[in-house]
Write a protein that holds these residues in place. Structure first.
Motif, PDB file in Angstrom:
ATOM      1  N   ASP A   6      40.503  42.580  37.664  1.00 36.83           N
ATOM      2  CA  ASP A   6      40.508  43.927  37.090  1.00 36.83           C
ATOM      3  C   ASP A   6      39.077  44.288  36.694  1.00 36.83           C
ATOM      4  O   ASP A   6      38.662  44.128  35.549  1.00 36.83           O
ATOM      5  N   PHE A   7      38.319  44.774  37.673  1.00 37.98           N
ATOM      6  CA  PHE A   7      36.924  45.120  37.418  1.00 37.98           C
ATOM      7  C   PHE A   7      36.796  46.266  36.423  1.00 37.98           C
ATOM      8  O   PHE A   7      35.825  46.329  35.660  1.00 37.98           O
ATOM      9  N   ASP A   8      37.759  47.179  36.426  1.00 35.88           N
ATOM     10  CA  ASP A   8      37.687  48.290  35.475  1.00 35.88           C
ATOM     11  C   ASP A   8      37.838  47.791  34.045  1.00 35.88           C
ATOM     12  O   ASP A   8      37.173  48.296  33.123  1.00 35.88           O
ATOM     13  N   GLU A   9      38.697  46.794  33.863  1.00 38.08           N
ATOM     14  CA  GLU A   9      38.865  46.232  32.527  1.00 38.08           C
ATOM     15  C   GLU A   9      37.601  45.495  32.090  1.00 38.08           C
ATOM     16  O   GLU A   9      37.175  45.582  30.929  1.00 38.08           O
ATOM     17  N   PHE A  11      34.586  46.219  33.080  1.00 37.95           N
ATOM     18  CA  PHE A  11      33.606  47.261  32.776  1.00 37.95           C
ATOM     19  C   PHE A  11      33.871  47.865  31.399  1.00 37.95           C
ATOM     20  O   PHE A  11      32.930  48.103  30.631  1.00 37.95           O
ATOM     21  N   ASP A  12      35.134  48.125  31.092  1.00 33.85           N
ATOM     22  CA  ASP A  12      35.471  48.719  29.798  1.00 33.85           C
ATOM     23  C   ASP A  12      35.004  47.825  28.650  1.00 33.85           C
ATOM     24  O   ASP A  12      34.505  48.321  27.621  1.00 33.85           O
ATOM     25  N   TYR A  39      28.713  52.750  35.309  1.00 29.82           N
ATOM     26  CA  TYR A  39      29.759  52.191  36.185  1.00 29.82           C
ATOM     27  C   TYR A  39      29.184  51.860  37.553  1.00 29.82           C
ATOM     28  O   TYR A  39      29.460  50.801  38.126  1.00 29.82           O
ATOM     29  N   ARG A  40      28.369  52.774  38.093  1.00 31.66           N
ATOM     30  CA  ARG A  40      27.746  52.516  39.396  1.00 31.66           C
ATOM     31  C   ARG A  40      26.820  51.306  39.312  1.00 31.66           C
ATOM     32  O   ARG A  40      26.789  50.471  40.226  1.00 31.66           O
ATOM     33  N   HIS A  73      47.292  44.973  43.823  1.00 32.63           N
ATOM     34  CA  HIS A  73      46.858  45.619  42.584  1.00 32.63           C
ATOM     35  C   HIS A  73      47.932  46.586  42.092  1.00 32.63           C
ATOM     36  O   HIS A  73      48.278  46.608  40.906  1.00 32.63           O
ATOM     37  N   ALA A  79      44.631  48.050  37.578  1.00 31.77           N
ATOM     38  CA  ALA A  79      43.873  49.219  38.026  1.00 31.77           C
ATOM     39  C   ALA A  79      43.168  48.963  39.356  1.00 31.77           C
ATOM     40  O   ALA A  79      42.558  47.907  39.554  1.00 31.77           O
ATOM     41  N   SER A  81      40.192  49.584  41.357  1.00 35.73           N
ATOM     42  CA  SER A  81      38.841  50.039  41.034  1.00 35.73           C
ATOM     43  C   SER A  81      38.265  50.927  42.131  1.00 35.73           C
ATOM     44  O   SER A  81      38.666  50.859  43.297  1.00 35.73           O
ATOM     45  N   ASP A  82      37.310  51.722  41.729  1.00 39.26           N
ATOM     46  CA  ASP A  82      36.617  52.584  42.680  1.00 39.26           C
ATOM     47  C   ASP A  82      35.876  51.753  43.717  1.00 39.26           C
ATOM     48  O   ASP A  82      35.719  52.179  44.863  1.00 39.26           O
TER      49      ASP A  82
END
Length: 279
Positions: A6-9, A11-12, A39-40, A73, A79, A81-82
């Motif tokens: 979960d890369f979004d987690e 990152f958060d 994020y980028r 996922h 999530a 991720s982008d």
């Protein structure tokens, strides 16, 4: 398949730490602009536990592994991720994504369609989706992609129209064909002439198709006494789009559509005047 991350987690968590370290340094608007850039940057940051960056993690996967990761996922409620989405998009609609679209539905199908985008490879699948799903929003999504490639799907759209399958959607697609075809023109014109309850929509199809041979029919309908204000507006637009002109002055003061639109325009606030206020 590689393990799901979960890369979004991740990152958060890093973002929360960063925001604590820099509390008070940025306004809310500045944070809104900064977070996407962070994020980028995170996408190119090596994660020690996996020995690569989020982008690198997905770029090393095969097409099949990427699509399997997308599916897992979603199944696990993790999530998407982008970084995963962008990597799939960069592969130019891999065959594995097409296979996924054929065998799924709901949110995952919608996400898959958006990842495939306007790829010509996906067009046959989009037609299958259009003729099988009950999801109106998804129908509209795939129709937009099909309209952008109308000539490529013209033959099948014509066949489905003749079979009576999703005829309105097929008309919408056929109206965007660039290559002139008498059968397509005659279908659009006939539908306009034989659908008195939906004149505005079918007039818009003729306008989109762009064949000025439709002008006599449009001019005939706009001049009829029973033409209401909404029909008049769309007919006039179609006539002008095809290079024609209708200049006769019409009185719609007793038309309920005209009255409703006029009433709405009168109660709308005017923000265009330069008035001084106490604010």
């Amino acid at each position: 398949m590689k393990r799901l991350i979960d890369f979004d987690e991740l990152f958060d968590r890093k973002l929360s730490e960063y925001m604590e370290e820099h509390a008070g340094e940025y306004t809310e608007k500045q944070w809104e602009d900064l977070i996407p850039r962070l994020y980028r940057k995170f996408g190119d940051t090596t994660i020690k536990s996996i020995g690569t960056t989020p982008k690198g993690y997905y770029s090393s996967m095969t097409d099949e592994e990427l699509v399997e990761a997308l599916k897992e996922h979603h199944k696990a409620g993790i999530a998407v991720s982008d970084f995963l989405c962008r990597e799939i998009e960069s592969r130019g609609c891999p065959d594995a994504l097409l296979e996924l679209m054929k065998g799924t539905d709901g949110e995952l199908l919608t996400l898959s369609v958006n990842l495939a985008g306007s790829s010509r490879k996906a067009l046959p699948v989009y037609l299958d989706i259009l003729t099988s799903t009950d999801d109106e929003e998804l129908k509209d999504t795939v129709t937009e992609y099909l309209k952008g490639n109308a000539d490529a799907v013209k033959d099948r759209a014509l066949a489905l129209y003749r079979e009576g399958v999703e005829r309105e959607y097929m008309l919408e697609i056929l109206s965007r064909c660039k290559q002139r075809d008498d059968e397509v023109f005659n279908i659009l014109l006939n539908e306009f002439r034989t659908a008195p309850d939906d004149i505005p929509m079918h007039a818009s199809y003729l306008a989109s198709y762009g064949d000025d041979r439709a002008l006599p029919a449009l001019l005939d309908y706009i001049d009829r006494d029973e033409t209401n204000y909404l029909e008049y507006q769309e007919l006039k637009y179609a006539i002008e789009a095809l290079g024609g002109e209708y200049t006769k002055v019409r009185d719609f003061s007793n038309d309920p559509y005209f009255q409703e639109i006029s009433a709405q325009s009168q109660i709308m606030p005017d923000f265009t005047t330069d008035k001084k206020t106490d604010a």
